[in-house]
Design a protein around this motif. Structure first.
Motif, PDB file in Angstrom:
ATOM      1  N   SER A  81      -4.248 -11.086  -3.283  1.00  0.00           N
ATOM      2  CA  SER A  81      -2.991 -10.539  -3.600  1.00  0.00           C
ATOM      3  C   SER A  81      -2.089 -11.128  -2.441  1.00  0.00           C
ATOM      4  N   THR A  82      -0.866 -11.697  -2.823  1.00  0.00           N
ATOM      5  CA  THR A  82      -0.149 -12.599  -1.971  1.00  0.00           C
ATOM      6  C   THR A  82       0.740 -11.009  -1.481  1.00  0.00           C
ATOM      7  N   ASN A  83       0.953 -10.206  -2.194  1.00  0.00           N
ATOM      8  CA  ASN A  83       1.700  -9.050  -1.727  1.00  0.00           C
ATOM      9  C   ASN A  83       0.842  -8.221  -0.580  1.00  0.00           C
ATOM     10  N   ALA A  84      -0.224  -8.042  -0.854  1.00  0.00           N
ATOM     11  CA  ALA A  84      -1.423  -7.389   0.199  1.00  0.00           C
ATOM     12  C   ALA A  84      -1.271  -8.321   1.523  1.00  0.00           C
ATOM     13  N   HIS A 104      -4.095 -19.020  -6.929  1.00  0.00           N
ATOM     14  CA  HIS A 104      -4.819 -17.877  -7.896  1.00  0.00           C
ATOM     15  C   HIS A 104      -4.922 -16.626  -7.125  1.00  0.00           C
ATOM     16  N   GLN A 105      -4.870 -15.541  -7.773  1.00  0.00           N
ATOM     17  CA  GLN A 105      -5.175 -14.178  -7.108  1.00  0.00           C
ATOM     18  C   GLN A 105      -6.384 -13.704  -7.733  1.00  0.00           C
ATOM     19  N   THR A 106      -7.321 -13.102  -7.058  1.00  0.00           N
ATOM     20  CA  THR A 106      -8.508 -12.447  -7.621  1.00  0.00           C
ATOM     21  C   THR A 106      -8.119 -10.833  -7.922  1.00  0.00           C
ATOM     22  N   ARG A 112      -1.660  -7.759  -7.980  1.00  0.00           N
ATOM     23  CA  ARG A 112      -1.213  -6.298  -8.365  1.00  0.00           C
ATOM     24  C   ARG A 112       0.184  -6.376  -9.118  1.00  0.00           C
ATOM     25  N   GLY A 113       0.216  -5.353 -10.300  1.00  0.00           N
ATOM     26  CA  GLY A 113       1.534  -5.393 -10.908  1.00  0.00           C
ATOM     27  C   GLY A 113       2.267  -3.805 -10.963  1.00  0.00           C
ATOM     28  N   ARG A 114       3.132  -3.577 -11.310  1.00  0.00           N
ATOM     29  CA  ARG A 114       3.905  -2.306 -11.214  1.00  0.00           C
ATOM     30  C   ARG A 114       2.985  -1.332 -11.894  1.00  0.00           C
ATOM     31  N   ARG A 115       3.220  -0.074 -11.182  1.00  0.00           N
ATOM     32  CA  ARG A 115       2.530   1.251 -11.632  1.00  0.00           C
ATOM     33  C   ARG A 115       1.064   1.277 -11.786  1.00  0.00           C
ATOM     34  N   THR A 167      -2.823  -4.324 -12.839  1.00  0.00           N
ATOM     35  CA  THR A 167      -3.314  -5.739 -12.401  1.00  0.00           C
ATOM     36  C   THR A 167      -2.358  -6.851 -12.952  1.00  0.00           C
ATOM     37  N   TRP A 168      -2.180  -7.960 -12.256  1.00  0.00           N
ATOM     38  CA  TRP A 168      -1.426  -9.134 -12.830  1.00  0.00           C
ATOM     39  C   TRP A 168      -2.380 -10.450 -12.771  1.00  0.00           C
ATOM     40  N   GLU A 169      -2.513 -10.797 -13.997  1.00  0.00           N
ATOM     41  CA  GLU A 169      -3.646 -11.690 -14.241  1.00  0.00           C
ATOM     42  C   GLU A 169      -2.938 -13.081 -14.742  1.00  0.00           C
ATOM     43  N   LEU A 209       3.951 -15.788  -5.706  1.00  0.00           N
ATOM     44  CA  LEU A 209       4.441 -15.640  -4.562  1.00  0.00           C
ATOM     45  C   LEU A 209       4.644 -14.373  -4.071  1.00  0.00           C
ATOM     46  N   SER A 210       5.013 -14.373  -2.685  1.00  0.00           N
ATOM     47  CA  SER A 210       5.644 -13.090  -2.172  1.00  0.00           C
ATOM     48  C   SER A 210       6.348 -13.573  -1.140  1.00  0.00           C
ATOM     49  N   VAL A 211       7.646 -12.811  -0.812  1.00  0.00           N
ATOM     50  CA  VAL A 211       8.487 -13.236   0.177  1.00  0.00           C
ATOM     51  C   VAL A 211       8.635 -11.756   1.255  1.00  0.00           C
ATOM     52  N   SER A 256       7.666 -13.186 -16.690  1.00  0.00           N
ATOM     53  CA  SER A 256       7.499 -13.051 -15.349  1.00  0.00           C
ATOM     54  C   SER A 256       7.601 -11.670 -14.941  1.00  0.00           C
ATOM     55  N   GLY A 257       7.126 -10.839 -13.698  1.00  0.00           N
ATOM     56  CA  GLY A 257       7.174  -9.710 -13.196  1.00  0.00           C
ATOM     57  C   GLY A 257       7.486  -9.573 -11.838  1.00  0.00           C
ATOM     58  N   ILE A 258       7.908  -8.543 -11.347  1.00  0.00           N
ATOM     59  CA  ILE A 258       8.166  -8.409  -9.967  1.00  0.00           C
ATOM     60  C   ILE A 258       7.769  -7.021  -9.499  1.00  0.00           C
ATOM     61  N   LEU A 259       7.291  -7.349  -8.101  1.00  0.00           N
ATOM     62  CA  LEU A 259       6.708  -5.933  -7.677  1.00  0.00           C
ATOM     63  C   LEU A 259       6.995  -5.911  -6.201  1.00  0.00           C
ATOM     64  N   ALA A 260       7.883  -5.123  -5.980  1.00  0.00           N
ATOM     65  CA  ALA A 260       8.305  -4.823  -4.401  1.00  0.00           C
ATOM     66  C   ALA A 260       7.412  -3.735  -3.831  1.00  0.00           C
ATOM     67  N   VAL A 309       8.429  -8.560  -1.477  1.00  0.00           N
ATOM     68  CA  VAL A 309       8.893  -8.737  -2.805  1.00  0.00           C
ATOM     69  C   VAL A 309       7.995  -9.953  -3.621  1.00  0.00           C
ATOM     70  N   GLY A 310       7.211  -9.613  -4.484  1.00  0.00           N
ATOM     71  CA  GLY A 310       6.271 -10.439  -5.136  1.00  0.00           C
ATOM     72  C   GLY A 310       6.634 -10.939  -6.328  1.00  0.00           C
ATOM     73  N   ILE A 311       6.466 -12.067  -7.004  1.00  0.00           N
ATOM     74  CA  ILE A 311       6.748 -12.279  -8.102  1.00  0.00           C
ATOM     75  C   ILE A 311       5.877 -13.364  -8.874  1.00  0.00           C
TER      76      ILE A 311
HETATM   77  C1  BTN Z   1       4.711  -6.522 -12.914  1.00  0.00           C
HETATM   78  O1  BTN Z   1       5.426  -6.881 -13.921  1.00  0.00           O
HETATM   79  O2  BTN Z   1       3.823  -5.512 -13.216  1.00  0.00           O
HETATM   80  C2  BTN Z   1       4.987  -7.012 -11.597  1.00  0.00           C
HETATM   81  C3  BTN Z   1       3.783  -8.488 -11.371  1.00  0.00           C
HETATM   82  C4  BTN Z   1       3.969  -8.889 -10.072  1.00  0.00           C
HETATM   83  C5  BTN Z   1       2.959  -9.989  -9.737  1.00  0.00           C
HETATM   84  C6  BTN Z   1       3.052 -10.752  -8.493  1.00  0.00           C
HETATM   85  S1  BTN Z   1       2.029 -12.315  -8.445  1.00  0.00           S
HETATM   86  C7  BTN Z   1       2.429 -12.295  -6.718  1.00  0.00           C
HETATM   87  C8  BTN Z   1       2.465 -11.232  -6.251  1.00  0.00           C
HETATM   88  N1  BTN Z   1       1.256 -10.670  -5.716  1.00  0.00           N
HETATM   89  C9  BTN Z   1       0.765  -9.553  -6.327  1.00  0.00           C
HETATM   90  O3  BTN Z   1      -0.133  -8.891  -6.165  1.00  0.00           O
HETATM   91  N2  BTN Z   1       1.679  -9.091  -7.257  1.00  0.00           N
HETATM   92  C10 BTN Z   1       2.846 -10.012  -7.532  1.00  0.00           C
END
Ligand code: BTN
Length: 283
Positions: free
Chosen positions: A29-32, A52-54, A57-60, A63-65, A74-76, A144-148, A162-164
């Protein structure tokens, strides 16, 4: 990453806060990864892109596939609790108060919507809190989804990652379990898109919006922009909360970014801090 030459993207980002771009073909996970880098003291501005992420992570806790190579993942790394002095001089930019941190993911949402509108020509909007969607009511589809995620040290937010994930060039057939709720930018645009171009667009716009989040005037303009791009505010919604469902009209946002929903109950409007929103047909 066929169409994504990291050197070209770096060149296009030169002079912006988020120009230190690293790319890996695969990671968990780029966030991790960026949270780990932040723990080691990596500075604000680091960007990690993965093909590619194995364990995306998604919100709550979800997972994000995404099929390999089909998306921008990507994450910043931001450190909004630190004041900073821009390279070009000028006064120090103040820290962002802790109760305004949601503005950083809001800034990412706005940056991504504007970039995807320009790339696809479609009416991409924000579904609260920060999903990018097209369509209305029951026909709303997410692209698209965003996870901070924050790194807390002592009583300080030492970093906010912040990952998107943006579905850019997905296969013509979307897997059955996602077909009713998800789409991709290429499906919306009717042609494949250049991921490098979208990546630079998002990061350049995010850098500008992130700087605006640091000042009162900038925060007011971000909020107005978010509202103008919102698919949720002004809609009839169902909000799934732990153990409760709220049905009503989404009428606005609080200063802390919470959603205000007017339902038939005695507390009007209800303030929703966290939950899953479903857009309904107007009544
Ligand atoms: C959501 O809508 O649930 C948020 C999804 C966020 C996914 C991105 S992909 C890049 C970054 N790394 C992760 O593990 N998650 C975010």
């Amino acid at each position: 990453m066929d169409d994504l030459d990291p050197d070209l993207v770096r060149r296009d980002l030169e002079g912006t806060l988020f120009a230190d771009l690293q790319w890996v073909s695969e990671t968990g996970s780029t966030n991790a990864d960026l949270l780990a880098a932040a723990r080691e003291g990596a500075p604000e501005g680091l960007v990690l892109v993965a093909d590619h992420q194995t364990s995306g992570r998604g919100r709550r806790g979800r997972t994000w596939e995404a099929p390999p190579g089909s998306s921008l993942l990507l994450s910043v790394l931001t450190r909004p609790s630190d004041p900073f002095t821009p390279d070009g001089g000028g006064g120090a930019v103040p820290a962002l108060p802790t109760d305004r941190l949601f503005l950083v993911s809001m800034a990412m949402g706005i940056a991504a919507v504007e970039t995807l509108r320009a790339a696809t020509g479609a009416d991409v909007r924000l579904k609260w809190p920060n999903d990018l969607v097209v369509g209305t009511g029951a026909d709303t589809r997410k692209l698209s989804g965003i996870l901070a995620e924050s790194l807390v040290e002592g009583d300080q937010i030492a970093a906010l990652v912040v990952g998107i994930g943006i579905n850019v060039n997905w296969p013509a057939t979307i897997p059955d379990e996602l077909a009713q709720i998800a789409t991709a930018a290429n499906h919306v645009a009717g042609r494949d898109l250049d991921r490098a171009h979208i990546l630079t667009g998002v990061l350049r716009r995010f850098a500008g919006a992130y700087e605006r989040a640091r000042t009162d005037v900038g925060r007011a303009s971000l909020r107005a922009e978010y509202l103008s791009l919102s698919a949720t505010v002004g809609s009839r919604v169902r909000v799934e909360l732990a153990g409760e469902t709220v049905i009503g009209d989404a009428v606005g946002l609080t200063d802390a970014g919470h959603l205000l929903v007017v339902d038939d109950g005695p507390d009007r409007p209800r303030e929703i801090t966290v939950g899953d929103v479903v857009h309904l047909r107007p009544h």
